[in-house]
Design a protein around this motif. Structure first.
Motif, PDB file in Angstrom:
ATOM      1  N   THR A 303       4.977  60.524  32.137  1.00  0.00           N
ATOM      2  CA  THR A 303       6.110  59.883  31.980  1.00  0.00           C
ATOM      3  C   THR A 303       6.367  58.611  31.834  1.00  0.00           C
ATOM      4  O   THR A 303       6.954  57.788  31.384  1.00  0.00           O
ATOM      5  CB  THR A 303       7.151  60.344  33.137  1.00  0.00           C
ATOM      6  OG1 THR A 303       6.537  59.592  34.385  1.00  0.00           O
ATOM      7  CG2 THR A 303       7.070  61.742  33.447  1.00  0.00           C
ATOM      8  N   LYS A 304       4.947  57.770  32.364  1.00  0.00           N
ATOM      9  CA  LYS A 304       4.791  56.241  32.154  1.00  0.00           C
ATOM     10  C   LYS A 304       4.111  55.865  31.076  1.00  0.00           C
ATOM     11  O   LYS A 304       4.569  54.716  30.463  1.00  0.00           O
ATOM     12  CB  LYS A 304       4.173  55.829  33.364  1.00  0.00           C
ATOM     13  CG  LYS A 304       4.007  54.271  33.686  1.00  0.00           C
ATOM     14  CD  LYS A 304       5.331  53.734  34.383  1.00  0.00           C
ATOM     15  CE  LYS A 304       5.256  52.384  34.697  1.00  0.00           C
ATOM     16  NZ  LYS A 304       6.358  51.825  35.223  1.00  0.00           N
ATOM     17  N   GLY A 305       3.501  56.898  30.429  1.00  0.00           N
ATOM     18  CA  GLY A 305       2.714  56.389  29.226  1.00  0.00           C
ATOM     19  C   GLY A 305       1.661  57.417  28.886  1.00  0.00           C
ATOM     20  O   GLY A 305       1.446  58.563  29.332  1.00  0.00           O
ATOM     21  N   GLU A 306       1.058  56.951  27.533  1.00  0.00           N
ATOM     22  CA  GLU A 306       0.055  57.984  27.006  1.00  0.00           C
ATOM     23  C   GLU A 306      -1.381  57.836  28.016  1.00  0.00           C
ATOM     24  O   GLU A 306      -1.929  56.928  28.483  1.00  0.00           O
ATOM     25  CB  GLU A 306      -0.472  57.376  25.785  1.00  0.00           C
ATOM     26  CG  GLU A 306      -1.492  58.372  25.302  1.00  0.00           C
ATOM     27  CD  GLU A 306      -2.023  57.928  23.753  1.00  0.00           C
ATOM     28  OE1 GLU A 306      -3.023  58.261  23.416  1.00  0.00           O
ATOM     29  OE2 GLU A 306      -1.349  56.819  23.321  1.00  0.00           O
ATOM     30  N   THR A 307      -1.560  59.099  28.480  1.00  0.00           N
ATOM     31  CA  THR A 307      -2.492  59.364  29.532  1.00  0.00           C
ATOM     32  C   THR A 307      -3.913  60.300  29.234  1.00  0.00           C
ATOM     33  O   THR A 307      -3.861  61.071  28.641  1.00  0.00           O
ATOM     34  CB  THR A 307      -2.139  59.959  30.653  1.00  0.00           C
ATOM     35  OG1 THR A 307      -0.808  59.394  31.209  1.00  0.00           O
ATOM     36  CG2 THR A 307      -2.919  60.286  31.853  1.00  0.00           C
ATOM     37  N   LYS A 308      -5.032  59.471  29.461  1.00  0.00           N
ATOM     38  CA  LYS A 308      -6.331  60.208  29.295  1.00  0.00           C
ATOM     39  C   LYS A 308      -6.952  60.406  30.504  1.00  0.00           C
ATOM     40  O   LYS A 308      -6.571  59.849  31.614  1.00  0.00           O
ATOM     41  CB  LYS A 308      -7.208  59.180  28.329  1.00  0.00           C
ATOM     42  CG  LYS A 308      -6.684  58.802  26.953  1.00  0.00           C
ATOM     43  CD  LYS A 308      -7.770  57.955  26.367  1.00  0.00           C
ATOM     44  CE  LYS A 308      -7.100  57.478  25.277  1.00  0.00           C
ATOM     45  NZ  LYS A 308      -7.991  56.326  24.481  1.00  0.00           N
ATOM     46  N   VAL A 309      -7.769  61.639  30.546  1.00  0.00           N
ATOM     47  CA  VAL A 309      -8.518  62.055  31.804  1.00  0.00           C
ATOM     48  C   VAL A 309      -9.880  62.008  31.512  1.00  0.00           C
ATOM     49  O   VAL A 309     -10.479  62.662  30.515  1.00  0.00           O
ATOM     50  CB  VAL A 309      -7.742  63.458  32.133  1.00  0.00           C
ATOM     51  CG1 VAL A 309      -8.538  63.862  33.574  1.00  0.00           C
ATOM     52  CG2 VAL A 309      -6.333  63.549  32.463  1.00  0.00           C
ATOM     53  N   PHE A 310     -10.569  61.553  32.308  1.00  0.00           N
ATOM     54  CA  PHE A 310     -12.136  61.465  32.505  1.00  0.00           C
ATOM     55  C   PHE A 310     -12.680  62.174  33.849  1.00  0.00           C
ATOM     56  O   PHE A 310     -12.448  61.556  34.652  1.00  0.00           O
ATOM     57  CB  PHE A 310     -12.524  59.945  32.314  1.00  0.00           C
ATOM     58  CG  PHE A 310     -12.002  59.411  31.258  1.00  0.00           C
ATOM     59  CD1 PHE A 310     -12.680  59.391  29.893  1.00  0.00           C
ATOM     60  CD2 PHE A 310     -10.701  58.583  31.360  1.00  0.00           C
ATOM     61  CE1 PHE A 310     -12.071  58.441  28.786  1.00  0.00           C
ATOM     62  CE2 PHE A 310     -10.410  58.029  30.092  1.00  0.00           C
ATOM     63  CZ  PHE A 310     -10.939  57.979  28.895  1.00  0.00           C
ATOM     64  N   THR A 334      -3.681  55.594  32.068  1.00  0.00           N
ATOM     65  CA  THR A 334      -2.348  55.476  31.378  1.00  0.00           C
ATOM     66  C   THR A 334      -1.923  54.125  30.518  1.00  0.00           C
ATOM     67  O   THR A 334      -2.234  52.928  31.334  1.00  0.00           O
ATOM     68  CB  THR A 334      -1.390  55.841  32.363  1.00  0.00           C
ATOM     69  OG1 THR A 334      -1.614  57.221  32.959  1.00  0.00           O
ATOM     70  CG2 THR A 334       0.154  55.763  31.620  1.00  0.00           C
ATOM     71  N   GLU A 335      -1.837  54.146  29.490  1.00  0.00           N
ATOM     72  CA  GLU A 335      -1.407  53.066  28.749  1.00  0.00           C
ATOM     73  C   GLU A 335       0.247  53.211  28.671  1.00  0.00           C
ATOM     74  O   GLU A 335       0.843  53.920  28.169  1.00  0.00           O
ATOM     75  CB  GLU A 335      -2.080  52.795  27.251  1.00  0.00           C
ATOM     76  CG  GLU A 335      -1.453  51.596  26.437  1.00  0.00           C
ATOM     77  CD  GLU A 335      -2.148  51.681  25.070  1.00  0.00           C
ATOM     78  OE1 GLU A 335      -1.913  50.495  24.633  1.00  0.00           O
ATOM     79  OE2 GLU A 335      -2.934  52.338  24.799  1.00  0.00           O
ATOM     80  N   VAL A 336       0.775  52.147  29.402  1.00  0.00           N
ATOM     81  CA  VAL A 336       2.247  52.313  29.779  1.00  0.00           C
ATOM     82  C   VAL A 336       2.992  51.757  28.288  1.00  0.00           C
ATOM     83  O   VAL A 336       2.659  50.817  27.586  1.00  0.00           O
ATOM     84  CB  VAL A 336       2.723  51.094  30.881  1.00  0.00           C
ATOM     85  CG1 VAL A 336       4.106  51.099  31.092  1.00  0.00           C
ATOM     86  CG2 VAL A 336       1.886  51.210  32.107  1.00  0.00           C
ATOM     87  N   TYR A 337       3.922  52.770  28.321  1.00  0.00           N
ATOM     88  CA  TYR A 337       4.759  52.535  27.271  1.00  0.00           C
ATOM     89  C   TYR A 337       5.644  51.256  27.072  1.00  0.00           C
ATOM     90  O   TYR A 337       5.968  50.708  28.392  1.00  0.00           O
ATOM     91  CB  TYR A 337       6.121  53.813  27.151  1.00  0.00           C
ATOM     92  CG  TYR A 337       5.332  55.036  26.972  1.00  0.00           C
ATOM     93  CD1 TYR A 337       4.466  55.423  26.001  1.00  0.00           C
ATOM     94  CD2 TYR A 337       5.963  55.949  27.804  1.00  0.00           C
ATOM     95  CE1 TYR A 337       4.182  56.488  25.783  1.00  0.00           C
ATOM     96  CE2 TYR A 337       5.377  57.318  27.758  1.00  0.00           C
ATOM     97  CZ  TYR A 337       4.321  57.646  26.572  1.00  0.00           C
ATOM     98  OH  TYR A 337       4.057  59.041  26.548  1.00  0.00           O
ATOM     99  N   ASN A 338       5.687  50.739  26.087  1.00  0.00           N
ATOM    100  CA  ASN A 338       6.624  49.444  25.664  1.00  0.00           C
ATOM    101  C   ASN A 338       7.940  49.691  25.980  1.00  0.00           C
ATOM    102  O   ASN A 338       8.422  50.315  25.209  1.00  0.00           O
ATOM    103  CB  ASN A 338       5.962  48.311  24.851  1.00  0.00           C
ATOM    104  CG  ASN A 338       4.612  48.102  24.860  1.00  0.00           C
ATOM    105  OD1 ASN A 338       4.228  47.579  26.029  1.00  0.00           O
ATOM    106  ND2 ASN A 338       3.976  47.913  23.854  1.00  0.00           N
ATOM    107  N   GLY A 339       8.806  48.714  26.666  1.00  0.00           N
ATOM    108  CA  GLY A 339      10.097  48.938  26.647  1.00  0.00           C
ATOM    109  C   GLY A 339      10.546  50.298  27.364  1.00  0.00           C
ATOM    110  O   GLY A 339      11.804  50.382  27.278  1.00  0.00           O
TER     111      GLY A 339
END
Length: 339
Positions: A303-310, A334-339
């Motif tokens: 919900t906060k941003g694009e998320t990858k799992v390692f 997680t790369e947080v969504y801008n705005g």
């Protein structure tokens, strides 16, 4: 001299840091790193040369004094501290009277004479500070050094939930006081001792590193002996394990852990969020069961941003009651969504 990673500590990420560091470098960028559940400080220490500013936070008194010892902003006189080291190591424990520490922890968590020496040194440090013979940074270094030195000879499996009763009658005196390898006036670190969910509302960073407890083991109880040695407030102790009244109890080790985690992530002012997660596969002990599921954690982050799992293979700490075959440590980025 002790380095910051020279501690036994449940959940310590030191051995995983080469892999975690690589994941962060490949997927995140920025100049300000925040380690909001810093624990031993091993993560921040490993990454300290990669960032212009590092925010470290932990609500345990014993962890905070370690941060202040290694990374505090104040100056210190190394030659003076070495003289204290020499002075502490020539103390004859047979000549010492019983003190608070030996009365409560002697022949339990520590050999009796060692416990007398540890308690005596701790009071001596306080006396030297109160009489202004040492400054605040020097006090932090000496207390942190005492914690590391005491932990080295403790009669435990690495935490203080209990002592090893079968060993308590045959302990040998082996305490040696050694200094920590403190950094000199390092202005890179910003040190806090706050509830993470309160601190997150006050700070801004480029990369937020989140490594909270996920099961019911309360770290303030796991390390109560070191907390007592740090605070030196002589609490009344109870039970076989000699614990004080509960304090600094984490919501992340209770049923409301998911709500606390969501609140933290929702209020994070950051560009990237890195979360480590222990997946305990077959816990036989209820205290080992995770309070937040993998799917719930992933859902909050998405919900906060694009998320990858390692996934990372990792030999997890176990007190003997839990099967950790095929145990994995997961790193979420997680790369947080801008705005």
């Amino acid at each position: 001299m002790f380095e910051i990673e020279n501690r036994r500590y449940t959940g310590n990420k030191q051995k995983l840091m080469p892999k975690i560091s690589e994941i962060i470098k490949d997927n995140c960028e920025g100049e300000i790193f925040c380690d909001i559940f810093a624990g031993t400080g091993a993560v921040s220490n490993y990454l300290k040369n990669d960032f212009k500013k590092i925010i470290v936070n932990d609500f345990l008194f014993s962890n905070n004094i370690v941060f202040e010892g290694f990374w505090g902003k104040g100056n210190y006189n190394l030659e003076k501290l070495k003289k204290y080291e020499e002075k502490f190591n020539i103390i004859n424990s047979n000549d010492l009277e019983e003190n608070y520490f030996s009365k409560n922890f002697g022949n339990k968590y520590f050999e009796y004479n060692d416990s007398k020496k540890i308690g005596y040194i701790r009071q001596l440090i306080e006396n030297e500070y109160n009489s202004k013979k040492i400054n605040l940074r020097e006090r932090s270094i000496l207390i942190a050094s005492l914690l590391y030195s005491a932990d080295k000879v403790s009669n435990t499996v690495g935490h203080y939930e209990a002592y090893l009763k079968k060993n308590s009658k045959k302990l040998k005196s082996r305490f040696q006081f050694n200094l920590i390898n403190a950094e000199i006036n390092n202005k890179k670190f910003e040190i806090y001792q706050e509830d993470s969910n309160e601190l997150i509302r006050k700070i801004k960073c480029d990369i937020l590193f989140v490594d909270p407890p996920y099961n019911s083991r309360q770290y303030s109880r796991f390390y109560h002996v070191l907390e007592t040695l740090t605070k030196w407030d002589f609490p009344d102790l109870h039970g076989v394990a000699m614990k004080p009244e509960p304090e600094n109890m984490s919501n992340y080790s209770r049923e409301g852990a998911l709500n606390s985690f969501k609140d933290l992530i929702d209020n994070a002012n950051t560009n990237y969020i890195v979360v480590t997660y222990n997946n305990t596969f077959a816990p036989k002990s209820s205290s080992s069961k995770n309070k937040i599921s993998f799917k719930d954690l992933e859902k909050v982050l998405e919900t906060k941003g694009e998320t990858k799992v390692f996934p990372l293979k990792h030999k997890q700490f176990s007190a003997g009651k839990t099967d950790f075959d095929n145990h994995l440590e997961y790193v979420f980025v997680t790369e947080v969504y801008n705005g």
